[in-house]
Motif scaffolding. Structure first.
Motif, PDB file in Angstrom:
ATOM      1  N   ALA A 134     -24.993  -4.306  23.236  1.00  8.82           N
ATOM      2  CA  ALA A 134     -24.104  -3.809  24.293  1.00  8.82           C
ATOM      3  C   ALA A 134     -24.033  -2.284  24.328  1.00  8.82           C
ATOM      4  O   ALA A 134     -23.505  -1.707  25.274  1.00  8.82           O
ATOM      5  CB  ALA A 134     -22.709  -4.388  24.111  1.00  8.82           C
ATOM      6  N   MET A 135     -24.545  -1.627  23.286  1.00  9.02           N
ATOM      7  CA  MET A 135     -24.646  -0.161  23.309  1.00  9.02           C
ATOM      8  C   MET A 135     -25.999   0.273  23.854  1.00  9.02           C
ATOM      9  O   MET A 135     -26.301   1.467  23.901  1.00  9.02           O
ATOM     10  CB  MET A 135     -24.479   0.399  21.893  1.00  9.02           C
TER      11      MET A 135
ATOM     12  N   ILE B 132     -15.466   5.131  11.268  1.00 11.46           N
ATOM     13  CA  ILE B 132     -16.027   5.059  12.618  1.00 11.46           C
ATOM     14  C   ILE B 132     -15.756   3.747  13.331  1.00 11.46           C
ATOM     15  O   ILE B 132     -16.030   3.637  14.526  1.00 11.46           O
ATOM     16  CB  ILE B 132     -17.550   5.290  12.603  1.00 11.46           C
TER      17      ILE B 132
ATOM     18  N   LEU C 132     -26.413  -2.949  12.337  1.00  8.28           N
ATOM     19  CA  LEU C 132     -26.901  -1.607  12.647  1.00  8.28           C
ATOM     20  C   LEU C 132     -27.959  -1.697  13.751  1.00  8.28           C
ATOM     21  O   LEU C 132     -28.626  -2.726  13.894  1.00  8.28           O
ATOM     22  CB  LEU C 132     -27.524  -0.956  11.401  1.00  8.28           C
TER      23      LEU C 132
ATOM     24  N   ASP D 294     -15.596   1.787  21.249  1.00  8.84           N
ATOM     25  CA  ASP D 294     -16.596   1.130  22.101  1.00  8.84           C
ATOM     26  C   ASP D 294     -17.084  -0.128  21.372  1.00  8.84           C
ATOM     27  O   ASP D 294     -16.476  -0.561  20.398  1.00  8.84           O
ATOM     28  CB  ASP D 294     -17.732   2.108  22.437  1.00  8.84           C
ATOM     29  N   ASP D 295     -18.144  -0.755  21.863  1.00 10.75           N
ATOM     30  CA  ASP D 295     -18.652  -1.940  21.177  1.00 10.75           C
ATOM     31  C   ASP D 295     -19.111  -1.610  19.769  1.00 10.75           C
ATOM     32  O   ASP D 295     -19.046  -2.436  18.863  1.00 10.75           O
ATOM     33  CB  ASP D 295     -19.825  -2.550  21.944  1.00 10.75           C
ATOM     34  N   ALA D 296     -19.618  -0.399  19.572  1.00  4.91           N
ATOM     35  CA  ALA D 296     -20.093   0.036  18.267  1.00  4.91           C
ATOM     36  C   ALA D 296     -19.967   1.555  18.226  1.00  4.91           C
ATOM     37  O   ALA D 296     -19.763   2.199  19.253  1.00  4.91           O
ATOM     38  CB  ALA D 296     -21.549  -0.393  18.053  1.00  4.91           C
ATOM     39  N   ALA D 297     -20.059   2.099  17.034  1.00  7.91           N
ATOM     40  CA  ALA D 297     -20.034   3.549  16.871  1.00  7.91           C
ATOM     41  C   ALA D 297     -21.460   4.057  16.714  1.00  7.91           C
ATOM     42  O   ALA D 297     -22.386   3.280  16.468  1.00  7.91           O
ATOM     43  CB  ALA D 297     -19.202   3.921  15.651  1.00  7.91           C
ATOM     44  N   ILE D 298     -21.634   5.362  16.869  1.00  5.57           N
ATOM     45  CA  ILE D 298     -22.951   5.969  16.647  1.00  5.57           C
ATOM     46  C   ILE D 298     -22.771   7.150  15.702  1.00  5.57           C
ATOM     47  O   ILE D 298     -21.886   7.994  15.891  1.00  5.57           O
ATOM     48  CB  ILE D 298     -23.593   6.429  17.970  1.00  5.57           C
ATOM     49  N   VAL D 299     -23.593   7.164  14.655  1.00  4.60           N
ATOM     50  CA  VAL D 299     -23.508   8.177  13.613  1.00  4.60           C
ATOM     51  C   VAL D 299     -24.853   8.856  13.490  1.00  4.60           C
ATOM     52  O   VAL D 299     -25.898   8.205  13.628  1.00  4.60           O
ATOM     53  CB  VAL D 299     -23.152   7.520  12.259  1.00  4.60           C
TER      54      VAL D 299
ATOM     55  N   VAL E 228     -31.062   5.667   7.361  1.00  7.01           N
ATOM     56  CA  VAL E 228     -29.637   5.525   7.041  1.00  7.01           C
ATOM     57  C   VAL E 228     -29.504   4.642   5.805  1.00  7.01           C
ATOM     58  O   VAL E 228     -30.220   3.660   5.643  1.00  7.01           O
ATOM     59  CB  VAL E 228     -28.845   4.945   8.237  1.00  7.01           C
TER      60      VAL E 228
ATOM     61  N   LEU F 113     -17.043   1.761   7.851  1.00  6.99           N
ATOM     62  CA  LEU F 113     -16.490   0.769   8.779  1.00  6.99           C
ATOM     63  C   LEU F 113     -15.604  -0.157   7.968  1.00  6.99           C
ATOM     64  O   LEU F 113     -15.941  -0.505   6.826  1.00  6.99           O
ATOM     65  CB  LEU F 113     -17.590  -0.041   9.455  1.00  6.99           C
TER      66      LEU F 113
ATOM     67  N   ASP G 207     -22.888  -6.759  19.826  1.00  7.51           N
ATOM     68  CA  ASP G 207     -22.243  -5.449  19.969  1.00  7.51           C
ATOM     69  C   ASP G 207     -23.269  -4.319  19.942  1.00  7.51           C
ATOM     70  O   ASP G 207     -23.106  -3.290  20.607  1.00  7.51           O
ATOM     71  CB  ASP G 207     -21.222  -5.232  18.846  1.00  7.51           C
ATOM     72  N   ILE G 208     -24.304  -4.495  19.139  1.00  3.33           N
ATOM     73  CA  ILE G 208     -25.371  -3.485  19.095  1.00  3.33           C
ATOM     74  C   ILE G 208     -26.116  -3.467  20.434  1.00  3.33           C
ATOM     75  O   ILE G 208     -26.355  -2.403  21.016  1.00  3.33           O
ATOM     76  CB  ILE G 208     -26.358  -3.790  17.938  1.00  3.33           C
TER      77      ILE G 208
ATOM     78  N   VAL H 100     -26.550   3.092  15.225  1.00  4.03           N
ATOM     79  CA  VAL H 100     -25.433   2.395  15.869  1.00  4.03           C
ATOM     80  C   VAL H 100     -24.875   1.401  14.858  1.00  4.03           C
ATOM     81  O   VAL H 100     -25.650   0.711  14.187  1.00  4.03           O
ATOM     82  CB  VAL H 100     -25.909   1.666  17.141  1.00  4.03           C
ATOM     83  N   ALA H 101     -23.549   1.324  14.714  1.00  7.29           N
ATOM     84  CA  ALA H 101     -22.961   0.472  13.685  1.00  7.29           C
ATOM     85  C   ALA H 101     -21.694  -0.202  14.185  1.00  7.29           C
ATOM     86  O   ALA H 101     -20.878   0.400  14.889  1.00  7.29           O
ATOM     87  CB  ALA H 101     -22.637   1.311  12.445  1.00  7.29           C
TER      88      ALA H 101
ATOM     89  N   LEU I 208     -21.984   4.155   5.120  1.00  4.71           N
ATOM     90  CA  LEU I 208     -23.294   4.661   5.529  1.00  4.71           C
ATOM     91  C   LEU I 208     -23.502   6.049   4.916  1.00  4.71           C
ATOM     92  O   LEU I 208     -22.539   6.763   4.647  1.00  4.71           O
ATOM     93  CB  LEU I 208     -23.383   4.751   7.056  1.00  4.71           C
TER      94      LEU I 208
END
Lengths: 345, 345
Positions: free
Chosen positions: B108-109, A150, B167, A59-64, A71, A117, B105-106, B72-73, A167
């Motif tokens: 956009a989430m 991620i 982030l 996606d545009d970004a990941a989520i952790v 973090v 990342l 990108d952040i 979000v990353a 992270l």
């Protein structure tokens, strides 16, 4: 994605007879053949995922997950010719090293690494297999540390460059910073010291022995779990030794407004380091002393920490000195030799 | 840090008479003069800090708040000659652009950008002032988005390369992914479309007018707050338009297993884009049509999202089409022209 051009294919085939081009095309494809999205897809397919990953790559970004509402984050760059040489380091080595140096920074905060990342800037003629093996090394090192890959970005560049961000999760604990050392604390290290620098010297001297120090330079092996352990033991300050023991302890000394005096009798080089120095001497490479490598060698990513004197440390934490009032880092009260690593010096 | 060598100094002084070297040394110092740690210190001094920063730059890693237990990353690389040219982009422009494309990108989430980490791989002869101005552009764009710069790494490389990780914080909300679009939803965009591509064409044609599209290429201006707004309005899917509208909407269509049909009558190029195309025509640069730039131009980092048809959208969200059953992206029912951006094609 477009079809590979003859020049793209030829770039990976310099050492192969012309008539074999057709059958080798699939094996020796280059980044130019599979394109940016193709390479990202291949990297992602090799990415370990964990319970920490809430939204993975794509996606545009990941989520952790960041369980306790905080973090920990750090970033590093590796540039071909400066941080690794393809003549020495295989792609898996580079993957391991890139991941390790960032994951170690997370551990040095007393956090558990959760995610990585990766940004890859690659020459168009880089063989696809190089990227695949790099991703495999990255994956394997992340598994060692318990982290997931991620997200990433792939772009073209004349200079092979790797950007990694790691992270981490403090799980409710306090981070261990560089500024908490107090006079009376003991200084202890967990992990290798000097191995990587001696391994670099072996590689530079052209030694073809697969000695432990050589491997240590190619694939550092930070003690990831020792970071959280140190916090649980009551560490007052901590960092990972990336530029050299004396130089890095100097950061703790400066940030904590204390001095650090190392005990020469406790600075015992590991047998593997001594063997590497002996080997360098035997082949006429005029090495530094084992102690010099131990005090100044970078890139092993051991953890160095200070603890209250009353703490009963497990054997992996080797006491090497003491925190005192004053400034700077000394050995047996005398100025420690300098010589850390500044990439521009 | 070491004293600058004559060659280091000369590298920044190619166009200056020899006798002025001494007085200009301070002004025209290079990265080689101030060293890795010197440059990091300068970047940090220009970093905005916010309430989200729990531990800022200067330790092994930074610590940022992640209030709802998630972070979000995303990460991106910019390479000189591919993503920017120093002849066109000033250092502030590059700082703005590098920050913007990651912060978008952040957004956009459907998250609020909180922090940025930056890796800089720089030639030793890069003037220090370039790095200072780059940091200033990065800082200013972070302020626009409400984010802090929390860490970085500086290394030497033949190729000026910038690695940025951003982030973000979802603040308890659900992220808006690419896979939630449903037949019947409307497709809407918020932000510029095609400006950057037309601006690139102006720059390539050597136009010296400071037209809005030229500036849009150098400094994209993503609508950061529109991401969270879209989620609040009920957006079912969202992304930022980085590679071109048709190509990026294709990701939503593919991930959501739907088709997207754009309404040609709603694809109205902005007056600034029309003016840029007119200017390109006037100087004989044979531009693409404004619609082509609008449909295929990347790097504006507008947000594109799908919403349930009942949603009353504010005017910044311009409806341009509809989600239907099927696959792919079309305009008025006919296949949309392709032509997004793959860095290796």
């Amino acid at each position: 994605m477009r079809a590979p051009s003859p020049s793209d294919v030829a770039a990976g085939l310099d050492h192969w007879p012309q008539k074999r081009h057709r059958t080798l095309r699939a094996v020796l494809s280059t980044i130019a053949d599979i394109g940016e999205f193709g390479l990202i897809a291949r990297l992602i397919a090799r990415s370990p995922q964990t319970d920490d990953v809430l939204v993975g790559p794509g996606d545009d970004a990941a989520i952790v997950s960041a369980g306790d509402g905080r973090v920990v984050a750090t970033t590093d760059l590796l540039v071909e010719g400066r941080h690794f040489r393809r003549a020495w380091s295989g792609p898996r080595d580079v993957g391991h090293k890139g991941a390790a140096q960032n994951l170690a920074d997370i551990a040095a905060m007393a956090a558990r690494p959760t995610a990585l990342l990766v940004g890859l800037a690659v020459p168009a003629d880089l063989p696809t297999v190089w990227a695949d093996e790099f991703a495999e090394g990255l994956r394997a090192e992340c598994v060692r540390a318990g982290a997931a890959v991620i997200g990433g970005d792939v772009v073209r560049s004349e200079t092979l460059t790797i950007a990694i961000t790691a992270l981490g999760d403090l799980a409710g604990g306090a981070p261990v910073l560089r500024n908490g050392a107090r006079p009376g604390d003991v200084v202890a290290v967990n992990g290798r010291l000097g191995w990587s620098a001696a391994g670099f010297a072996l590689l530079e001297a052209g030694s073809d022995e697969h000695a432990p120090c050589r491997l240590a330079h190619l694939r550092p092996s930070p003690p990831y779990r020792a970071g959280v352990q140190a916090a649980e033991l009551g560490a007052t300050a901590m960092l990972d030794v990336s530029d050299g023991l004396v130089q890095d302890l100097g950061h703790i000394a400066a940030d904590s407004a204390v001095a650090i005096d190392l005990d020469g009798s406790l600075l015992r080089p590991a047998p593997e380091l001594v063997a590497a120095v002996d080997r360098l001497t035997a082949i006429g490479a005029r090495p530094c002393s084992a102690r010099h490598y131990l005090l100044t060698g970078g890139e092993d990513h051991a953890l160095a920490a200070t603890f209250p004197p009353s703490v009963d440390l497990p054997p992996q934490w080797r006491v090497i000195g003491r925190v005192t009032p004053g400034t700077g880092v000394s050995v047996d009260g005398a100025a420690a030799l300098d010589g850390g690593w500044d990439h521009f010096s």
